[in-house]
Write a protein that holds these residues in place. Structure first.
Motif, PDB file in Angstrom:
ATOM      1  N   UNK A   1       4.060   6.614  10.177  1.00 53.79           N
ATOM      2  CA  UNK A   1       5.145   5.635  10.023  1.00 53.79           C
ATOM      3  C   UNK A   1       6.475   6.303   9.736  1.00 53.79           C
ATOM      4  N   UNK A   2       7.445   6.106  10.601  1.00 54.20           N
ATOM      5  CA  UNK A   2       8.691   6.857  10.504  1.00 54.20           C
ATOM      6  C   UNK A   2       9.679   6.269   9.508  1.00 54.20           C
TER       7      UNK A   2
ATOM      8  N   UNK B   1       0.437  15.649   7.616  1.00 52.70           N
ATOM      9  CA  UNK B   1      -0.495  15.757   8.731  1.00 52.70           C
ATOM     10  C   UNK B   1      -0.197  14.696   9.781  1.00 52.70           C
ATOM     11  N   UNK B   2      -0.021  15.155  11.017  1.00 52.52           N
ATOM     12  CA  UNK B   2       0.190  14.260  12.145  1.00 52.52           C
ATOM     13  C   UNK B   2      -1.157  13.854  12.718  1.00 52.52           C
TER      14      UNK B   2
ATOM     15  N   UNK C   1       0.830  -1.205   0.000  1.00 52.64           N
ATOM     16  CA  UNK C   1       0.000   0.000   0.000  1.00 52.64           C
ATOM     17  C   UNK C   1       0.864   1.253   0.000  1.00 52.64           C
ATOM     18  N   UNK C   2       1.978   1.204   0.686  1.00 51.44           N
ATOM     19  CA  UNK C   2       2.887   2.353   0.686  1.00 51.44           C
ATOM     20  C   UNK C   2       3.572   2.509  -0.673  1.00 51.44           C
TER      21      UNK C   2
ATOM     22  N   UNK D   1       6.780  16.679  18.054  1.00 47.92           N
ATOM     23  CA  UNK D   1       8.159  17.155  17.946  1.00 47.92           C
ATOM     24  C   UNK D   1       9.102  16.043  17.499  1.00 47.92           C
ATOM     25  N   UNK D   2       8.924  14.851  18.049  1.00 45.26           N
ATOM     26  CA  UNK D   2       9.804  13.735  17.685  1.00 45.26           C
ATOM     27  C   UNK D   2       9.617  13.345  16.228  1.00 45.26           C
ATOM     28  N   UNK D   3       8.386  13.317  15.771  1.00 43.42           N
ATOM     29  CA  UNK D   3       8.136  12.932  14.381  1.00 43.42           C
ATOM     30  C   UNK D   3       8.614  14.012  13.412  1.00 43.42           C
TER      31      UNK D   3
END
Length: 305
Positions: free
Chosen positions: A176-177, A192-193, A126-127, A202-204
């Motif tokens: 997903x990082x 969008x988070x 899907x990604x 902040x971490x993302x």
């Protein structure tokens, strides 16, 4: 104070078109940046819950508004062939005179895919579909004819005319990082988070900036948006009563959210702005979203103009 803009999720689940239209017209009048619909075929969390389909709803909203931008939060790339979706977007953007933002994601609600007979491959595929789909759509909006030979999507000398009045901005949503944020760095105009990840913003953002640097992109060219519920009250007692009610109804489904008096909402938005967010995607708490939207527009938005 940092400049922040505000979008609003329109009533769409268990609501009729009259309510959706009235909310859209009011957000346009109040000066919101954008209005959004989710792109699900089933109501969440129950498949039997009525829900208005996203892109036909946005076409109708385009016809009754004049300045507010229009987007999906978000469209699973697997729902529609991306070449057809690009044609739909180009037509809608023509109707809206250049106001469409295309929100895309990989999809997650397997039951609606299977129910409608749509393939729901593993997340890795899907990604990859999302990666291909964005490339194909962008080409269709800019080239006269497009031949595309991807692993998942193919076109042959296809036309997409008329072209959209502007190249529609692409928003990609998700957290997903390892893979998704890399796609954001390569392709998106906005990221969008998710509401449930508000505390991880902040971490993302830091991870996303590293991905941008890895592909040679200036992170400043990528806009950050945060989806969130907003529970606003005219005073402390009103705000607390509404927050308690929202907690009883939603629990933690929409994350920690933004809640309180106008002054408290301003403080919480300032904190998000310091983390790089410049667009807030609001899910207003209340049966009629026009009431909190007006209070917010009058008491909070001027602080960020």
């Amino acid at each position: 104070m940092a400049r922040v803009q505000f979008g609003v999720m329109l009533p769409q689940i268990k609501r009729g078109w009259d309510e959706t239209r009235a909310a859209a017209v009011e957000m346009d009048r109040l000066g919101y940046h954008s209005v959004w619909v989710n792109d699900h075929l089933y109501g969440i969390p129950m498949p039997s819950i009525p829900i208005l389909e996203a892109w036909t709803t946005l076409a109708a909203v385009a016809a009754v508004t004049s300045t507010v931008e229009l987007g999906t939060l978000v469209t699973p790339i697997g729902f529609r062939n991306p070449a057809l979706l690009a044609k739909m977007v180009a037509t809608l953007d023509t109707i809206a005179n250049g106001r469409v933002i295309v929100g895309l994601g990989s999809g997650w609600f397997a039951q609606e895919f299977s129910g409608y007979g749509i393939e729901f491959p593993p997340v890795q595929d899907r990604l990859r579909q999302l990666d291909e789909g964005v490339q194909l759509m962008r080409r269709l909006w800019s080239e006269e004819q497009v031949t595309f030979a991807g692993r998942y999507y193919k076109t042959e000398d296809v036309y997409c005319a008329p072209k959209p009045p502007r190249r529609p901005p692409i928003l990609i949503g998700g957290g997903g990082e390892q893979v998704l944020l890399k796609l954001v760095a390569r392709h998106a105009d906005l990221w969008n988070n998710l509401a449930v990840n508000l505390g991880q913003l902040a971490a993302k953002v830091a991870v996303l900036h590293r991905h941008c640097e890895a592909v040679g992109r200036d992170p400043a060219t990528l806009r950050i948006s945060q989806q969130t519920m907003v529970v606003i009250g005219s005073d402390a007692a009103d705000a607390q009563a509404k927050a308690d009610k929202a907690q009883r109804i939603y629990g933690g489904h929409m994350g920690s959210g933004i809640a309180g008096t106008p002054a408290q909402c301003i403080e919480q938005i300032e904190a998000l702005a310091r983390q790089g967010c410049s667009l807030i995607m609001i899910e207003f708490f209340g049966r009629d979203v026009r009431d909190p939207a007006q209070l917010f527009a009058e008491t909070v938005m001027p602080a960020f103009a």
